[in-house]
Design a protein around this motif. Structure first.
Motif, mmCIF file in Angstrom:
data_model
loop_
_atom_site.group_PDB
_atom_site.id
_atom_site.type_symbol
_atom_site.label_atom_id
_atom_site.label_comp_id
_atom_site.label_asym_id
_atom_site.label_seq_id
_atom_site.Cartn_x
_atom_site.Cartn_y
_atom_site.Cartn_z
ATOM 1 N N VAL A 115 0.863 -1.184 0.000
ATOM 2 C CA VAL A 115 0.000 0.000 0.000
ATOM 3 C C VAL A 115 0.899 1.234 0.000
ATOM 4 C CG1 VAL A 115 -1.775 1.282 1.243
ATOM 5 C CG2 VAL A 115 -1.802 -1.228 1.268
ATOM 6 N N SER A 116 0.799 2.027 -1.056
ATOM 7 C CA SER A 116 1.621 3.250 -1.153
ATOM 8 C C SER A 116 0.772 4.355 -1.774
ATOM 9 C CB SER A 116 2.879 2.984 -1.978
ATOM 10 O OG SER A 116 2.582 2.285 -3.172
ATOM 11 N N THR A 117 -0.363 4.584 -1.150
ATOM 12 C CA THR A 117 -1.366 5.505 -1.689
ATOM 13 C C THR A 117 -1.176 6.952 -1.244
ATOM 14 O OG1 THR A 117 -2.774 4.660 0.098
ATOM 15 C CG2 THR A 117 -3.184 3.819 -2.115
ATOM 16 N N GLY A 118 -0.174 7.211 -0.412
ATOM 17 C CA GLY A 118 0.180 8.579 -0.091
ATOM 18 C C GLY A 118 -0.747 9.273 0.889
ATOM 19 N N ALA A 119 -0.503 10.557 1.041
ATOM 20 C CA ALA A 119 -1.303 11.425 1.902
ATOM 21 C C ALA A 119 -1.442 12.772 1.214
ATOM 22 C CB ALA A 119 -0.659 11.589 3.277
ATOM 23 N N LYS A 120 -2.623 13.289 1.227
ATOM 24 C CA LYS A 120 -2.897 14.555 0.548
ATOM 25 C C LYS A 120 -2.842 15.712 1.537
ATOM 26 C CE LYS A 120 -6.506 16.866 -2.186
ATOM 27 N NZ LYS A 120 -7.895 16.754 -2.691
ATOM 28 N N ALA A 121 -2.065 16.736 1.191
ATOM 29 C CA ALA A 121 -1.972 17.918 2.042
ATOM 30 C C ALA A 121 -3.318 18.620 2.112
ATOM 31 C CB ALA A 121 -0.911 18.872 1.510
ATOM 32 N N ARG A 122 -3.725 18.972 3.322
ATOM 33 C CA ARG A 122 -4.964 19.718 3.470
ATOM 34 C C ARG A 122 -4.747 21.157 3.013
ATOM 35 N NH1 ARG A 122 -5.221 16.739 8.585
ATOM 36 N NH2 ARG A 122 -6.819 15.121 8.399
ATOM 37 N N ARG A 123 -5.716 21.657 2.276
ATOM 38 C CA ARG A 123 -5.650 23.021 1.762
ATOM 39 C C ARG A 123 -6.913 23.771 2.159
ATOM 40 N NH1 ARG A 123 -4.296 21.733 -4.487
ATOM 41 N NH2 ARG A 123 -5.066 23.867 -4.726
ATOM 42 N N LEU A 124 -6.788 25.069 2.314
ATOM 43 C CA LEU A 124 -7.943 25.911 2.612
ATOM 44 C C LEU A 124 -8.461 26.533 1.324
ATOM 45 C CD1 LEU A 124 -6.680 27.735 5.821
ATOM 46 C CD2 LEU A 124 -8.224 25.768 5.683
ATOM 47 N N GLY A 125 -9.748 26.725 1.270
ATOM 48 C CA GLY A 125 -10.351 27.339 0.099
ATOM 49 C C GLY A 125 -10.730 28.784 0.356
ATOM 50 N N PHE A 126 -10.131 29.675 -0.397
ATOM 51 C CA PHE A 126 -10.511 31.086 -0.359
ATOM 52 C C PHE A 126 -10.143 31.679 -1.708
ATOM 53 C CE2 PHE A 126 -6.469 30.447 1.913
ATOM 54 C CZ PHE A 126 -5.587 31.128 1.085
ATOM 55 N N ALA A 127 -10.619 32.853 -1.987
ATOM 56 C CA ALA A 127 -10.367 33.480 -3.283
ATOM 57 C C ALA A 127 -8.867 33.555 -3.555
ATOM 58 C CB ALA A 127 -10.964 34.891 -3.315
ATOM 59 N N GLY A 128 -8.459 33.006 -4.690
ATOM 60 C CA GLY A 128 -7.056 33.034 -5.075
ATOM 61 C C GLY A 128 -6.244 31.839 -4.633
ATOM 62 N N SER A 129 -6.851 30.884 -3.921
ATOM 63 C CA SER A 129 -6.071 29.778 -3.361
ATOM 64 C C SER A 129 -5.978 28.557 -4.268
ATOM 65 C CB SER A 129 -6.682 29.323 -2.028
ATOM 66 O OG SER A 129 -7.961 28.722 -2.246
ATOM 67 N N GLY A 130 -6.747 28.552 -5.345
ATOM 68 C CA GLY A 130 -6.843 27.342 -6.146
ATOM 69 C C GLY A 130 -5.942 27.312 -7.352
ATOM 70 N N ASP A 131 -6.233 26.350 -8.230
ATOM 71 C CA ASP A 131 -5.503 26.211 -9.483
ATOM 72 C C ASP A 131 -6.164 27.097 -10.533
ATOM 73 O OD1 ASP A 131 -4.404 24.235 -7.980
ATOM 74 O OD2 ASP A 131 -5.391 22.599 -9.024
ATOM 75 N N GLY A 132 -5.423 27.430 -11.561
ATOM 76 C CA GLY A 132 -6.004 28.209 -12.636
ATOM 77 C C GLY A 132 -4.958 28.739 -13.583
ATOM 78 N N GLU A 133 -5.384 29.470 -14.561
ATOM 79 C CA GLU A 133 -4.478 30.023 -15.564
ATOM 80 C C GLU A 133 -4.642 31.540 -15.639
ATOM 81 O OE1 GLU A 133 -2.315 28.265 -17.113
ATOM 82 O OE2 GLU A 133 -3.010 26.276 -16.544
ATOM 83 N N GLY A 134 -3.576 32.193 -16.063
ATOM 84 C CA GLY A 134 -3.672 33.596 -16.456
ATOM 85 C C GLY A 134 -3.473 34.633 -15.386
ATOM 86 N N GLY A 135 -3.220 34.193 -14.142
ATOM 87 C CA GLY A 135 -2.908 35.185 -13.121
ATOM 88 C C GLY A 135 -4.102 35.836 -12.470
ATOM 89 N N GLY A 136 -5.310 35.403 -12.769
ATOM 90 C CA GLY A 136 -6.491 35.971 -12.151
ATOM 91 C C GLY A 136 -6.827 35.288 -10.843
#
Length: 335
Positions: A115-136
């Protein structure tokens, strides 16, 4: 529903899984590896696929993109005969041997499992915290926002710049202390008026003149730099007591609020610790179930680095090989 029989089945797709696969395949164990399909909301390749430059993995003096090194791991596993399925193992039966593993389309009967399924880092959701393109808005992840200061903190984008860490536990203290070696200043943003970190870790962080704490506060927005380069320029920080929102100019923000190991699919059949990590016997990768081994971040809550994961992957393959020799698992190709 297809059924496969194998001496060894590996679940995972990061450095631990592929190190195990390379060692096992070279030992003629012809392993099957399930790399998952957006398992735990992470693409095949694991956490490395969510970062950009990897500069601390030996053998790549110029650095390498996370997705590129993950692809090299996969190619090397295949070269030695590992059979890889891009499917997610969503259920296991470890109550009897051979062990049974299930995806939506396949059943696997395995003499041993890693079993080598890893661990996912917890992240907080707020404006600007996610993935995306173009710098917005919503696109500063990997453009100034990270969940691993040890991995990313020494990058040029953060050197001699003000940085921030969100958290209040030992991990946050450790991240802040590490980042203080590179940043011009480090802010610890904590939503309460006291840390939950151990006293010694608090003292270590708070005695550093480059570290400042912003108490009773949370980040409500991340915004871009004023040069329009699409990287993080600062944060809007809200005081949860007064409601006041202030501006904090930083070039880096690091989440240090813990990780969530990908162990739910085990359904309690393997011993886990209080945080959900697989418990392994000291000095080995053996779990509470004989014939089941664990490697990488799924059992490592301390180091969580690609190189340490790869090391335990090697250990798991060797442990599995010795186990299969002991039980006299027949030679032959997996099917």
């Amino acid at each position: 529903m297809e059924t496969h029989k194998t001496k060894l089945c590996i679940i995972g797709s990061g450095p631990a899984a592929h190190a195990a696969a390379i060692y096992a395949a070279r030992a003629d164990l012809t392993p099957l590896l399930f790399e998952g399909w957006m398992a735990n909301d992470v693409p095949p390749g694991g956490q490395l696929t969510t970062t950009t430059d990897v500069e601390n993995f030996p053998g790549f003096p110029e650095g390498i993109l996370g997705v590129d090194i993950a692809a090299k791991f996969r190619k090397q596993s295949e070269r030695f005969g590992t059979k890889i399925f891009t499917e997610t193992v969503n259920k296991v039966d470890l109550s009897s041997k051979p062990f049974k593993l299930f995806t939506n389309t396949r059943t696997v009967l395995a003499d041993a499992v890693i079993v080598s399924t890893g661990a996912k880092a917890r992240r907080l959701g707020f404006a600007g915290s996610g993935d995306g393109e173009g710098g917005g808005p919503g696109c500063f992840w990997n453009r100034g926002i990270s969940a691993c200061g040890v991995r990313d903190g020494a990058a040029p984008i953060f050197r001699d710049k003000p940085l921030a860490v969100i958290g209040g536990g030992d991990s946050a203290m450790e991240e802040a202390s590490f980042l203080a070696n590179y940043g011009s200043k480090v802010y610890i943003i904590h939503r309460r008026d006291a840390f939950r970190a151990s006293k010694i870790m608090q003292r270590r962080a708070l005695s550093n003149p480059k570290i400042e704490v912003i108490w009773n506060s949370s980040v409500v927005e991340a915004y871009g730099d004023e040069n329009g380069k699409g990287v993080l320029g600062g944060l809007k920080v809200k005081n949860v007591v007064t409601g006041d929102v202030s501006d904090l100019k930083v070039s880096g923000l690091f989440f240090a609020i813990g990780h969530e190991p990908a162990t739910k699919f085990l359904d309690g059949q393997v011993e886990l610790d209080e945080d959900g990590y697989v418990v392994t016997k000291p000095g080995t990768t053996k779990t509470s179930v004989v014939g089941v081994f664990a490697a990488g971040d799924v059992q490592d809550k301390k180091y969580r680095q690609a190189i340490t994961a790869a090391g335990t992957g090697c250990m798991a393959a060797l442990d599995a090989e010795h186990y299969l020799q002991e039980i006299g698992s027949p030679q032959g190709k997996s099917n």
